[in-house]
Enzyme design. Structure first.
Site, PDB file in Angstrom:
ATOM      1  N   ASN A 208       0.882  -1.176   0.000  1.00 41.87           N
ATOM      2  CA  ASN A 208       0.000   0.000   0.000  1.00 41.87           C
ATOM      3  C   ASN A 208       0.916   1.222   0.000  1.00 41.87           C
ATOM      4  O   ASN A 208       1.461   1.614   1.029  1.00 41.87           O
ATOM      5  CB  ASN A 208      -0.873  -0.039   1.258  1.00 41.87           C
ATOM      6  CG  ASN A 208      -1.831   1.135   1.327  1.00 41.87           C
ATOM      7  OD1 ASN A 208      -1.762   2.061   0.513  1.00 41.87           O
ATOM      8  ND2 ASN A 208      -2.723   1.099   2.307  1.00 41.87           N
TER       9      ASN A 208
ATOM     10  N   ARG B 209      -2.404  -2.170  -3.513  1.00 36.28           N
ATOM     11  CA  ARG B 209      -3.629  -1.410  -3.257  1.00 36.28           C
ATOM     12  C   ARG B 209      -3.590  -0.170  -4.150  1.00 36.28           C
ATOM     13  O   ARG B 209      -2.638   0.614  -4.096  1.00 36.28           O
ATOM     14  CB  ARG B 209      -3.692  -0.988  -1.797  1.00 36.28           C
ATOM     15  CG  ARG B 209      -4.954  -0.209  -1.533  1.00 36.28           C
ATOM     16  CD  ARG B 209      -4.835   0.711  -0.362  1.00 36.28           C
ATOM     17  NE  ARG B 209      -6.031   1.530  -0.295  1.00 36.28           N
ATOM     18  CZ  ARG B 209      -6.112   2.645   0.371  1.00 36.28           C
ATOM     19  NH1 ARG B 209      -5.083   3.108   1.032  1.00 36.28           N
ATOM     20  NH2 ARG B 209      -7.221   3.337   0.375  1.00 36.28           N
TER      21      ARG B 209
ATOM     22  N   HIS C  92     -12.856   2.928  -0.150  1.00 36.73           N
ATOM     23  CA  HIS C  92     -12.841   1.868   0.872  1.00 36.73           C
ATOM     24  C   HIS C  92     -13.487   0.577   0.352  1.00 36.73           C
ATOM     25  O   HIS C  92     -13.959  -0.254   1.129  1.00 36.73           O
ATOM     26  CB  HIS C  92     -13.623   2.262   2.153  1.00 36.73           C
ATOM     27  CG  HIS C  92     -13.086   3.423   2.903  1.00 36.73           C
ATOM     28  ND1 HIS C  92     -13.915   4.408   3.432  1.00 36.73           N
ATOM     29  CD2 HIS C  92     -11.830   3.781   3.234  1.00 36.73           C
ATOM     30  CE1 HIS C  92     -13.181   5.306   4.054  1.00 36.73           C
ATOM     31  NE2 HIS C  92     -11.907   4.950   3.949  1.00 36.73           N
TER      32      HIS C  92
ATOM     33  N   ARG D  25     -12.732  15.758   7.359  1.00 42.76           N
ATOM     34  CA  ARG D  25     -13.466  16.099   6.134  1.00 42.76           C
ATOM     35  C   ARG D  25     -14.926  16.392   6.448  1.00 42.76           C
ATOM     36  O   ARG D  25     -15.521  15.763   7.327  1.00 42.76           O
ATOM     37  CB  ARG D  25     -13.402  14.939   5.135  1.00 42.76           C
ATOM     38  CG  ARG D  25     -12.020  14.727   4.593  1.00 42.76           C
ATOM     39  CD  ARG D  25     -12.008  13.577   3.587  1.00 42.76           C
ATOM     40  NE  ARG D  25     -10.773  12.840   3.732  1.00 42.76           N
ATOM     41  CZ  ARG D  25     -10.671  11.523   3.604  1.00 42.76           C
ATOM     42  NH1 ARG D  25     -11.721  10.788   3.321  1.00 42.76           N
ATOM     43  NH2 ARG D  25      -9.512  10.942   3.756  1.00 42.76           N
TER      44      ARG D  25
ATOM     45  N   VAL E  69     -12.905   3.582  14.301  1.00 43.35           N
ATOM     46  CA  VAL E  69     -13.998   3.992  15.185  1.00 43.35           C
ATOM     47  C   VAL E  69     -15.060   2.895  15.260  1.00 43.35           C
ATOM     48  O   VAL E  69     -15.518   2.516  16.349  1.00 43.35           O
ATOM     49  CB  VAL E  69     -14.632   5.309  14.673  1.00 43.35           C
ATOM     50  CG1 VAL E  69     -15.788   5.732  15.563  1.00 43.35           C
ATOM     51  CG2 VAL E  69     -13.585   6.405  14.564  1.00 43.35           C
TER      52      VAL E  69
ATOM     53  N   GLU F  89     -14.882  -0.274  14.877  1.00 47.36           N
ATOM     54  CA  GLU F  89     -14.472  -1.475  15.614  1.00 47.36           C
ATOM     55  C   GLU F  89     -14.268  -1.219  17.095  1.00 47.36           C
ATOM     56  O   GLU F  89     -14.410  -2.123  17.912  1.00 47.36           O
ATOM     57  CB  GLU F  89     -13.136  -2.009  15.052  1.00 47.36           C
ATOM     58  CG  GLU F  89     -13.251  -2.610  13.681  1.00 47.36           C
ATOM     59  CD  GLU F  89     -11.895  -2.811  13.009  1.00 47.36           C
ATOM     60  OE1 GLU F  89     -10.886  -3.003  13.716  1.00 47.36           O
ATOM     61  OE2 GLU F  89     -11.841  -2.769  11.768  1.00 47.36           O
TER      62      GLU F  89
ATOM     63  N   GLU G 110      -8.258  -5.337   4.853  1.00 43.09           N
ATOM     64  CA  GLU G 110      -8.098  -5.033   3.432  1.00 43.09           C
ATOM     65  C   GLU G 110      -6.922  -5.800   2.837  1.00 43.09           C
ATOM     66  O   GLU G 110      -6.971  -6.233   1.685  1.00 43.09           O
ATOM     67  CB  GLU G 110      -7.900  -3.515   3.254  1.00 43.09           C
ATOM     68  CG  GLU G 110      -9.201  -2.757   3.482  1.00 43.09           C
ATOM     69  CD  GLU G 110      -8.995  -1.301   3.866  1.00 43.09           C
ATOM     70  OE1 GLU G 110      -8.573  -1.065   5.020  1.00 43.09           O
ATOM     71  OE2 GLU G 110      -9.256  -0.428   3.037  1.00 43.09           O
TER      72      GLU G 110
HETATM   73  P1  ADP Z   1      -7.915   5.754   8.624  1.00 46.99           P
HETATM   74  O1  ADP Z   1      -7.504   4.410   8.067  1.00 46.99           O
HETATM   75  O2  ADP Z   1      -9.001   6.438   7.869  1.00 46.99           O
HETATM   76  O3  ADP Z   1      -6.770   6.675   8.977  1.00 46.99           O
HETATM   77  P2  ADP Z   1      -8.651   4.222  11.000  1.00 46.99           P
HETATM   78  O4  ADP Z   1      -9.607   3.220  10.504  1.00 46.99           O
HETATM   79  O5  ADP Z   1      -7.295   3.802  11.378  1.00 46.99           O
HETATM   80  O6  ADP Z   1      -8.601   5.468  10.013  1.00 46.99           O
HETATM   81  O7  ADP Z   1      -9.347   4.939  12.251  1.00 46.99           O
HETATM   82  C1  ADP Z   1      -8.719   5.966  12.942  1.00 46.99           C
HETATM   83  C2  ADP Z   1      -9.708   6.531  13.948  1.00 46.99           C
HETATM   84  O8  ADP Z   1     -10.131   5.490  14.828  1.00 46.99           O
HETATM   85  C3  ADP Z   1      -9.118   7.643  14.815  1.00 46.99           C
HETATM   86  O9  ADP Z   1      -9.975   8.767  14.841  1.00 46.99           O
HETATM   87  C4  ADP Z   1      -9.065   6.992  16.168  1.00 46.99           C
HETATM   88  O10 ADP Z   1      -9.265   7.915  17.187  1.00 46.99           O
HETATM   89  C5  ADP Z   1     -10.224   6.032  16.122  1.00 46.99           C
HETATM   90  N1  ADP Z   1     -10.097   5.048  17.197  1.00 46.99           N
HETATM   91  C6  ADP Z   1      -9.113   4.153  17.385  1.00 46.99           C
HETATM   92  N2  ADP Z   1      -9.300   3.503  18.558  1.00 46.99           N
HETATM   93  C7  ADP Z   1     -10.416   4.025  19.110  1.00 46.99           C
HETATM   94  C8  ADP Z   1     -11.139   3.799  20.325  1.00 46.99           C
HETATM   95  N3  ADP Z   1     -10.721   2.896  21.196  1.00 46.99           N
HETATM   96  N4  ADP Z   1     -12.244   4.525  20.531  1.00 46.99           N
HETATM   97  C9  ADP Z   1     -12.657   5.431  19.649  1.00 46.99           C
HETATM   98  N5  ADP Z   1     -12.035   5.717  18.515  1.00 46.99           N
HETATM   99  C10 ADP Z   1     -10.930   5.021  18.239  1.00 46.99           C
END
Ligand code: ADP
Length: 402
Positions: A7, A93, A182, A243, A336, A338, A389
């Protein structure tokens, strides 16, 4: 077969070596700060139980980065394969496949030309992805490579879902339409969901909420994506980390006049300074910080952000139930989706009660596993599914190479 999943971004390169038969990660890592001072490879040889190794070395370009990855994979101490011959294929990717790619594809010269034609649609991402392909081709000549596009899964959307209400000539001339992103995650999660609810993929109605820093929702009916919330670019749809998501396009003109800003400056604001970062008045784009504020009963930051974010997700769930004439499973995935029981609670308790949904709070508080967290016998089930992914890319790659 061992598949190297790549990626590649403009200054980073994430990778995983996956045994596609056993669907196991053998090694993984990231090259950071490529072309910038302070570059380093962070590498974990998962299969031999090795701990994280950090190799600091100048990486003037992506070819050097790939070389360092291959050296680490074959290294006598921290390596996981004896030689490059044990890597059967590379899966890349790729962000934007436009209308040309509705599925993953073997990378050939023609395919590279076709990807270049999509560059205009993803000027930040596609050129970087192509650099990754070029670097791998240089260092692994003869090894088959496959491109897996973020947009491909959404190509099954009907015209009524992908057309914007603007002059049709812009679609004809510039291919301005909804593409969605996505896709690899929506594909993986919707397949997993049909397995978990015990309904054939081709007969199920699934909504996938991919909620990360970037966030999107999709409606997958009978195994095909019929709608998704991101559009021509990843700016449309949900309120995200930074965004804006959906908004009245006239706001752009309004801000331009009031603040004397150019289109480019406003687009920068809508991409990088909006979303929960914007709504929280600059407090944070990170949902963990927003959640902490919510738990401390900070009405201004916590409540305002989480309610606006969750309400938008719920509205899309409603819309996609209409699009599919019902729903069997609503899935939460990504950072978020998960990890945030709070957000799942707000969405399900405040807006989905009419469907009879009840959450088991013990299950809702678990992490890192595929779970059905609703207890209602009737009505849709609520699922939490950690997305993967890379595994999806490895699956597509080995299927095409065989
Ligand atoms: P991307 O791939 O779009 O950068 P991710 O799927 O890695 O994003 O998600 C990142 C987001 O997930 C961040 O805003 C982070 O705060 C949130 N996140 C990670 N762990 C937690 C948690 N335990 N509770 C709430 N939000 C979380």
């Amino acid at each position: 077969m061992n598949v190297l999943v790549i990626n590649c971004g403009s200054s980073s390169l994430k990778f995983q070596l996956i045994d596609s038969a056993g669907e196991k990660v053998i090694a993984k890592g990231i090259c950071e700060r490529i072309g910038i001072e302070g570059s380093r490879l962070v590498y974990t040889p998962v299969a031999i139980g090795g701990s994280k190794t950090i190799i600091e070395e100048a990486m003037p370009d992506h070819t050097k980065a790939v070389q360092m990855v291959l050296d680490a994979l074959c290294d006598s101490k921290i390596g996981v394969v004896k030689s490059l011959e044990e890597i059967g294929a590379v899966g890349h990717r790729l962000v934007h496949g436009g209308e040309k790619f509705a599925a993953s594809t073997l990378i050939t010269e023609e395919v590279i030309e076709a990807i270049k034609e999509c560059n205009e649609l993803a000027p930040l991402h596609n050129p970087a992805n192509l650099i990754g392909i070029d670097a791998c081709q240089k260092l692994m000549p003869g090894v088959p490579m496959v491109g897996v596009f973020d947009t491909a899964f959404h190509q099954s959307m009907p015209e009524k879902a992908y057309l914007y209400g603007i002059p049709y000539e812009y679609y004809k001339k510039y291919k301005i339409r909804r593409y969605g992103f996505h896709g690899t995650s929506h594909n993986y999660v919707s397949h997993k969901a049909s397995e978990m609810i015990g309904k054939p993929y081709e007969e199920s109605k699934i909504i996938v909420c991919h909620l990360g820093n970037g966030a999107s929702i999709s409606a997958v009916r009978n195994g095909k994506c019929v709608d998704t919330s991101m559009g021509l670019t990843p700016l449309e749809g949900l309120i995200m980390g930074t965004r804006c998501g959906d908004m009245d396009p006239a706001i752009i003109e309004f801000i331009a006049h009031k603040e004397g800003k150019s289109i480019d400056e406003i687009m920068e604001i809508l991409n990088k300074k909006s979303g929960v970062l914007g709504i929280s008045d600059g407090f944070s784009s990170d949902f963990r910080d927003i959640e902490d504020a919510y738990l401390e009963e900070d009405d201004v930051v916590g409540k305002r952000c989480l309610e606006a974010f969750s309400y938008r997700v719920a509205k899309y769930i409603g819309a996609y139930m209409v699009a599919m004439d019902g729903v069997d499973a609503i899935c939460f995935t990504a950072g978020v989706g998960e990890n945030s029981p709070i957000i799942r609670n707000i969405i399900c308790d405040n807006y989905l009660q009419f469907l009879g949904i009840e959450l088991d709070q013990e299950l809702n508080n678990k992490r890192g596993q595929d779970l059905i967290i609703s207890t209602n016998e009737k009505g849709p089930k609520i699922l939490v599914i950690p997305t993967d992914e890379e595994l999806m890319i490895a699956r597509d790659t080995s299927a095409l190479v065989k």
